[in-house]
Enzyme design. Structure first.
Site, PDB file in Angstrom:
ATOM      1  N   LYS A 132     -11.895   0.343  -1.833  1.00 42.19           N
ATOM      2  CA  LYS A 132     -10.912   0.943  -2.729  1.00 42.19           C
ATOM      3  C   LYS A 132     -11.456   0.924  -4.167  1.00 42.19           C
ATOM      4  CE  LYS A 132      -7.289   0.046   0.566  1.00 42.19           C
ATOM      5  NZ  LYS A 132      -8.198  -0.396   1.674  1.00 42.19           N
ATOM      6  N   HIS A 187      -5.364  -3.652  -2.593  1.00 41.72           N
ATOM      7  CA  HIS A 187      -5.028  -2.654  -3.603  1.00 41.72           C
ATOM      8  C   HIS A 187      -4.861  -3.252  -5.003  1.00 41.72           C
ATOM      9  CE1 HIS A 187      -4.371   0.610  -0.668  1.00 41.72           C
ATOM     10  NE2 HIS A 187      -3.990  -0.377   0.130  1.00 41.72           N
ATOM     11  N   SER A 225       0.789  -1.229   0.000  1.00 42.76           N
ATOM     12  CA  SER A 225       0.000   0.000   0.000  1.00 42.76           C
ATOM     13  C   SER A 225       0.821   1.278   0.000  1.00 42.76           C
ATOM     14  CB  SER A 225      -0.943   0.004   1.206  1.00 42.76           C
ATOM     15  OG  SER A 225      -0.215  -0.064   2.417  1.00 42.76           O
TER      16      SER A 225
END
Length: 390
Positions: free
Chosen positions: A237, A205, A177
């Site tokens: 996300k 992610h 990240s």
């Protein structure tokens, strides 16, 4: 107590590590209003630009009108709605796994899964740059906790070979990240198979961004359920919503339902969030142009930063960190960008190691080329100011 608290806060300020919250007064988008000021933002994890998508919002509102705002209870009491169940089934099909299980947050998913799978007498191995939730999960599990150098497969293999525990769990981020680089998941899967270890990947992610269809690192490296038995993803996300899930075999999911305390003893996600996430999942799979545009913006940004001579970290993902070094300089650079109406967060210890403070630039499919160019122009001015000061 007050004296100790005041000392801690004073120390943070002196070390340029004090953190402050800003008040967001608009929806997540490239252009936001924060503390009454308008900014062009490059710090959101809304990688595909779905957080404020009209269809996602419409699904949320419609479900809230039907189910209400809160879920009312945990999944195992009376909080597991039809929307939750449908989302779990659709995520299972998307990931190519038997089943998935929803958690209220990614942090809770990681703590719950690790503590359900290993304990005293077992061994857990984690990358040094793993997310805090993975590290905390490993430390709290009671298993023998070992860390290996970032993406150092050879060192991990030596540690696995020396371990005598019957149960061995290897845990990594799919996309790290703060650095934006990928774990060598295909190699990890190979050595885990050789040493009879289980592999868990937090792909918070990667989902939505990597792979032809947005399936994340599992699709990127073409790994099936046997090769990658514990797959974690978040909805906050690329999906643009909230929550997290674990994907794996039927036996894994049933075991987590019985043993994962952070699943059993917490309120379920609001059904409206699950309904909105179902629409995000559809858009993620059908609107391939979002990933294509995102890749083009990443290339444009990297080419521009390299021309400026700024130390850009090796990343092909929307996370594009510019290495600064000390926390004071990182804060100063972030403030100078903010003065030009551009929001880029300074990442400092303890989130990253001492001496590796950075500007964490994140790109979204919702950004335009002109907006990326505006950021590059602001960075160019920052470089000129820095050169003059020296």
């Amino acid at each position: 107590m007050k004296q100790w608290l005041d000392e801690q806060l004073s120390q943070r300020r002196a070390q340029h590590l004090y953190r402050s919250r800003r008040e967001l007064q608009s929806a997540q988008a490239p252009e936001v209003t924060i503390d009454g000021q308008n900014f062009l933002a490059f710090c959101s994890n809304d990688y595909l630009g779905l957080a404020n998508h009209p269809q996602v919002v419409e699904a949320f509102v419609a479900a809230a009108k039907h189910y209400g705002v809160g879920s009312g209870a945990s999944h195992l009491v009376c909080g597991h709605s039809r929307e939750h169940h449908a989302l779990e089934q659709e995520l299972a099909a998307f990931t190519g796994r038997d089943r998935t299980l929803l958690f209220s947050t990614g942090f809770m998913a990681n703590l719950g899964v690790i503590n359900a799978l290993v304990g005293a007498g077992d061994s857990i191995f984690e990358d040094k740059l793993n997310h805090a939730s993975l590290l905390d999960g490993g430390l709290s599990s009671g298993a023998k906790f070992q860390r290996f150098l970032h993406n150092d497969v050879a060192q991990l293999e030596r540690k696995l070979a020396a371990a005598e525990a019957q149960k061995k769990l290897v845990v990594v981020d799919g996309v790290f990240s703060m650095d934006g680089d990928l774990a060598p998941v295909h190699e990890l899967a190979r050595i885990c198979d050789q040493h009879r270890a289980w592999l868990m990947v937090d792909d918070a992610h990667g989902f939505g961004v990597l792979g032809k269809n947005g399936g994340g690192v599992a699709e990127h490296f073409n790994l099936n359920q046997d090769q990658l038995p514990v797959l974690m993803g978040t909805l906050g996300k690329s999906f643009g919503t909230f929550g997290a899930f674990i994907a794996g075999s039927d036996a894994l999911i049933e075991t987590l339902i019985q043993l994962a305390r952070t699943y059993i003893y917490t309120t379920a996600l609001p059904p409206a969030v699950a309904a909105a996430s179902r629409v995000s999942l559809q858009l993620l799979q059908t609107e391939h142009w979002r990933r294509e545009k995102l890749r083009a913006l990443i290339q444009r940004f990297r080419a521009g930063v390299e021309q400026l001579g700024l130390p850009l970290m090796a990343s092909s993902t929307p996370i594009q960190p510019i290495m600064v070094g000390d926390a004071e300089t990182a804060l100063a650079w972030s403030s100078q960008l903010a003065a030009q109406g551009i929001l880029v967060t300074a990442i400092r210890p303890p989130t990253v190691a001492a001496g590796s403070a950075r500007l964490r630039v994140t790109l979204s499919a919702a950004h335009t080329e002109a907006q990326v160019d505006r950021l590059l122009d602001a960075l160019s001015q920052l470089v000129r100011k820095t050169d003059c000061a020296e």
